[in-house]
Write a protein that holds these residues in place. Structure first.
Motif, PDB file in Angstrom:
ATOM      1  N   GLU A  67      50.796  40.210  20.909  1.00 28.89           N
ATOM      2  CA  GLU A  67      49.903  40.619  21.994  1.00 28.89           C
ATOM      3  C   GLU A  67      48.872  39.514  22.215  1.00 28.89           C
ATOM      4  O   GLU A  67      47.953  39.354  21.416  1.00 28.89           O
ATOM      5  CB  GLU A  67      49.206  41.939  21.638  1.00 28.89           C
ATOM      6  N   PRO A  68      49.025  38.727  23.269  1.00 33.32           N
ATOM      7  CA  PRO A  68      48.065  37.636  23.508  1.00 33.32           C
ATOM      8  C   PRO A  68      46.675  38.174  23.803  1.00 33.32           C
ATOM      9  O   PRO A  68      46.505  39.270  24.346  1.00 33.32           O
ATOM     10  CB  PRO A  68      48.654  36.910  24.724  1.00 33.32           C
ATOM     11  N   ASP A  69      45.682  37.385  23.449  1.00 31.12           N
ATOM     12  CA  ASP A  69      44.293  37.759  23.692  1.00 31.12           C
ATOM     13  C   ASP A  69      43.988  37.541  25.174  1.00 31.12           C
ATOM     14  O   ASP A  69      43.959  36.403  25.658  1.00 31.12           O
ATOM     15  CB  ASP A  69      43.365  36.914  22.819  1.00 31.12           C
ATOM     16  N   MET A  70      43.765  38.626  25.913  1.00 30.95           N
ATOM     17  CA  MET A  70      43.544  38.532  27.349  1.00 30.95           C
ATOM     18  C   MET A  70      42.181  37.922  27.682  1.00 30.95           C
ATOM     19  O   MET A  70      41.948  37.520  28.818  1.00 30.95           O
ATOM     20  CB  MET A  70      43.674  39.914  27.992  1.00 30.95           C
ATOM     21  N   ARG A  71      41.276  37.833  26.720  1.00 26.94           N
ATOM     22  CA  ARG A  71      39.982  37.207  26.974  1.00 26.94           C
ATOM     23  C   ARG A  71      40.124  35.708  27.178  1.00 26.94           C
ATOM     24  O   ARG A  71      39.265  35.076  27.787  1.00 26.94           O
ATOM     25  CB  ARG A  71      39.021  37.502  25.826  1.00 26.94           C
ATOM     26  N   GLU A  72      41.193  35.123  26.654  1.00 21.00           N
ATOM     27  CA  GLU A  72      41.429  33.694  26.806  1.00 21.00           C
ATOM     28  C   GLU A  72      42.477  33.384  27.860  1.00 21.00           C
ATOM     29  O   GLU A  72      42.787  32.212  28.088  1.00 21.00           O
ATOM     30  CB  GLU A  72      41.853  33.099  25.459  1.00 21.00           C
ATOM     31  N   ALA A  73      43.017  34.391  28.511  1.00 27.81           N
ATOM     32  CA  ALA A  73      44.073  34.183  29.498  1.00 27.81           C
ATOM     33  C   ALA A  73      43.489  33.873  30.866  1.00 27.81           C
ATOM     34  O   ALA A  73      42.402  34.346  31.214  1.00 27.81           O
ATOM     35  CB  ALA A  73      44.972  35.418  29.581  1.00 27.81           C
ATOM     36  N   ILE A  74      44.213  33.079  31.642  1.00 32.68           N
ATOM     37  CA  ILE A  74      43.833  32.780  33.020  1.00 32.68           C
ATOM     38  C   ILE A  74      44.477  33.838  33.906  1.00 32.68           C
ATOM     39  O   ILE A  74      45.705  33.951  33.966  1.00 32.68           O
ATOM     40  CB  ILE A  74      44.294  31.377  33.432  1.00 32.68           C
ATOM     41  N   GLN A  75      43.660  34.616  34.589  1.00 33.15           N
ATOM     42  CA  GLN A  75      44.152  35.708  35.415  1.00 33.15           C
ATOM     43  C   GLN A  75      43.767  35.480  36.877  1.00 33.15           C
ATOM     44  O   GLN A  75      42.794  34.795  37.187  1.00 33.15           O
ATOM     45  CB  GLN A  75      43.604  37.045  34.913  1.00 33.15           C
ATOM     46  N   PHE A  76      44.557  36.088  37.767  1.00 37.01           N
ATOM     47  CA  PHE A  76      44.412  35.848  39.193  1.00 37.01           C
ATOM     48  C   PHE A  76      44.312  37.169  39.946  1.00 37.01           C
ATOM     49  O   PHE A  76      44.931  38.169  39.540  1.00 37.01           O
ATOM     50  CB  PHE A  76      45.622  35.073  39.729  1.00 37.01           C
ATOM     51  N   PRO A  77      43.575  37.172  41.071  1.00 29.46           N
ATOM     52  CA  PRO A  77      43.680  38.316  41.978  1.00 29.46           C
ATOM     53  C   PRO A  77      45.067  38.346  42.616  1.00 29.46           C
ATOM     54  O   PRO A  77      45.795  37.344  42.619  1.00 29.46           O
ATOM     55  CB  PRO A  77      42.585  38.040  43.014  1.00 29.46           C
ATOM     56  N   HIS A 269      49.538  46.462  28.119  1.00 22.72           N
ATOM     57  CA  HIS A 269      48.655  45.406  27.638  1.00 22.72           C
ATOM     58  C   HIS A 269      48.369  44.355  28.710  1.00 22.72           C
ATOM     59  O   HIS A 269      47.237  43.859  28.800  1.00 22.72           O
ATOM     60  CB  HIS A 269      49.279  44.721  26.416  1.00 22.72           C
ATOM     61  N   GLU A 270      49.364  44.007  29.525  1.00 18.79           N
ATOM     62  CA  GLU A 270      49.192  42.949  30.518  1.00 18.79           C
ATOM     63  C   GLU A 270      50.134  43.196  31.689  1.00 18.79           C
ATOM     64  O   GLU A 270      51.247  43.700  31.519  1.00 18.79           O
ATOM     65  CB  GLU A 270      49.477  41.576  29.893  1.00 18.79           C
ATOM     66  N   VAL A 271      49.680  42.826  32.892  1.00 13.69           N
ATOM     67  CA  VAL A 271      50.479  42.927  34.119  1.00 13.69           C
ATOM     68  C   VAL A 271      50.671  41.511  34.648  1.00 13.69           C
ATOM     69  O   VAL A 271      49.693  40.795  34.914  1.00 13.69           O
ATOM     70  CB  VAL A 271      49.786  43.809  35.176  1.00 13.69           C
ATOM     71  N   VAL A 272      51.915  41.108  34.785  1.00 14.45           N
ATOM     72  CA  VAL A 272      52.249  39.747  35.224  1.00 14.45           C
ATOM     73  C   VAL A 272      53.096  39.840  36.486  1.00 14.45           C
ATOM     74  O   VAL A 272      54.043  40.629  36.555  1.00 14.45           O
ATOM     75  CB  VAL A 272      53.014  38.977  34.122  1.00 14.45           C
ATOM     76  N   LEU A 273      52.769  39.024  37.473  1.00 10.87           N
ATOM     77  CA  LEU A 273      53.525  38.941  38.726  1.00 10.87           C
ATOM     78  C   LEU A 273      54.228  37.588  38.779  1.00 10.87           C
ATOM     79  O   LEU A 273      53.617  36.551  38.503  1.00 10.87           O
ATOM     80  CB  LEU A 273      52.597  39.105  39.935  1.00 10.87           C
ATOM     81  N   SER A 274      55.498  37.613  39.127  1.00  7.38           N
ATOM     82  CA  SER A 274      56.270  36.378  39.257  1.00  7.38           C
ATOM     83  C   SER A 274      57.163  36.503  40.481  1.00  7.38           C
ATOM     84  O   SER A 274      57.158  37.516  41.177  1.00  7.38           O
ATOM     85  CB  SER A 274      57.093  36.108  37.997  1.00  7.38           C
ATOM     86  N   SER A 275      57.931  35.458  40.748  1.00  5.63           N
ATOM     87  CA  SER A 275      58.918  35.482  41.822  1.00  5.63           C
ATOM     88  C   SER A 275      60.242  34.989  41.265  1.00  5.63           C
ATOM     89  O   SER A 275      60.334  34.575  40.107  1.00  5.63           O
ATOM     90  CB  SER A 275      58.457  34.622  43.003  1.00  5.63           C
ATOM     91  N   LEU A 281      52.299  34.897  36.682  1.00  4.17           N
ATOM     92  CA  LEU A 281      50.841  34.803  36.755  1.00  4.17           C
ATOM     93  C   LEU A 281      50.240  36.145  36.362  1.00  4.17           C
ATOM     94  O   LEU A 281      50.609  37.183  36.922  1.00  4.17           O
ATOM     95  CB  LEU A 281      50.403  34.426  38.180  1.00  4.17           C
ATOM     96  N   SER A 282      49.321  36.121  35.429  1.00  2.00           N
ATOM     97  CA  SER A 282      48.681  37.336  34.949  1.00  2.00           C
ATOM     98  C   SER A 282      47.679  37.830  35.990  1.00  2.00           C
ATOM     99  O   SER A 282      46.890  37.050  36.528  1.00  2.00           O
ATOM    100  CB  SER A 282      47.982  37.080  33.617  1.00  2.00           C
ATOM    101  N   LEU A 283      47.713  39.138  36.273  1.00  2.00           N
ATOM    102  CA  LEU A 283      46.835  39.737  37.273  1.00  2.00           C
ATOM    103  C   LEU A 283      45.603  40.327  36.595  1.00  2.00           C
ATOM    104  O   LEU A 283      45.696  40.891  35.498  1.00  2.00           O
ATOM    105  CB  LEU A 283      47.570  40.816  38.054  1.00  2.00           C
ATOM    106  N   ASN A 284      44.468  40.223  37.292  1.00  2.00           N
ATOM    107  CA  ASN A 284      43.222  40.770  36.752  1.00  2.00           C
ATOM    108  C   ASN A 284      42.872  42.136  37.332  1.00  2.00           C
ATOM    109  O   ASN A 284      41.816  42.684  37.030  1.00  2.00           O
ATOM    110  CB  ASN A 284      42.070  39.793  36.994  1.00  2.00           C
TER     111      ASN A 284
END
Length: 301
Positions: A67-77, A269-275, A281-284
């Protein structure tokens, strides 16, 4: 060589024969054993095996996925993530690329998995070819055909599958045709393709007409290695449409988790959007950021 030890005649009369024999033979067996043990100890110290480094020592196996630490992750709208993913799909036909959602779960490795089927508010794929296994002249077959099933039958379907002609994307079986399906011997062909009907997946039903109507435009998902993936939108969807689909998908996953046992710990734990051809890309959780482009700029193909 004869022993050179000499004994006094008066001493020999007071000495037993066994003592004389031991003196003639040399050191006692106990002393010999001590000498051998000392030699072996010196040899063992010389060739002592070195301890394995810490990196080669066997580590304790994890019971949960990383489980990666989301505090250090780069997240996007959402708008920014869609903008970058559309840039990765430049030059490709719009119908060949889709947005995909990846939900990373907090879950045990050997726990039960989330598996279901869902119809999104804005379906991604509406051209599904659905096969219904039912008696050809029955009312169920007529209802399935009226609902949009592309293939309906029993023996004709079994023969086509055995010949390798699988011209459908989903398969539903009527309850009355389940014994014939079990005896047809097509499970080894349909099973690896995840097309084998079963009561567990909700594809063995009594009302095939309603199931076909529900399945048209629906998508299946299954948890693998702690992640649930599913196509969430076409490249031409607006951010509002993608957002509604993501919310519906997350709510469906939460319902599936709530349906499991209370003793099972599982959470998103995390929501990621890709194509299809783009990165993940991790969503915030936000729609737009302070520097986001207008939503109309990512709403056209």
């Amino acid at each position: 060589m004869a022993s050179t030890t000499r004994y006094c005649p008066s001493c020999l009369s007071h000495t037993s024969p066994n003592t004389l024999l031991r003196r003639a033979q040399g050191p006692t067996p106990f002393i010999n054993q001590q000498i051998r043990t000392a030699a072996q100890s010196q040899n063992a110290q010389k060739y002592k095996r070195k301890d394995q480094p810490a990196s080669q020592k066997r580590k304790k196996q994890r019971t949960t996925f990383l489980e990666p630490d989301m505090r250090e992750a780069i997240q996007f709208p959402l708008v920014d993530a869609m903008r970058y993913l559309r840039a990765a799909e430049v030059g490709r036909p719009p119908t060949s690329s889709k947005y995909e959602i990846h939900l990373r779960l907090k879950t045990l490795k050997n726990g039960p998995v989330v598996r279901n089927r869902m119809r999104l508010p804005h379906p991604v794929k509406t051209d599904l070819r659905i096969c219904v296994i039912a008696p050809p002249d029955s009312a169920a077959a007529k209802a399935a055909t009226a609902a949009g099933a592309s293939i309906v039958g029993e023996e004709s379907v079994f023969d086509a599958v055995k010949e390798g002609r699988i011209d459908f994307d989903r398969c539903i079986c009527h309850q009355d045709s389940l014994p014939k399906l079990a005896k047809a011997g097509v499970a080894r062909i349909l099973g690896p393709r995840q097309l084998m009907p079963s009561a567990k997946t909700g594809t063995v039903v009594k009302d095939v007409g309603a199931s076909v109507r529900e399945m048209v435009g629906a998508s299946e998902y299954r948890e693998r290695l702690g992640v649930v993936r599913m196509a969430i939108g076409q490249l031409g969807f607006t951010p509002e449409e993608v957002q509604r689909n993501i919310r519906a998908f997350i709510e469906g996953i939460k319902r599936d988790i709530a349906g499991l046992s209370d003793r099972i710990s599982k959470d998103i734990h995390e929501v990621v959007l890709s194509s299809t051809n783009g990165p993940g890309l991790s969503l915030n959780g936000e729609m737009r950021g302070a520097a986001s482009v207008p939503t109309r700029d990512v709403s056209t193909v």
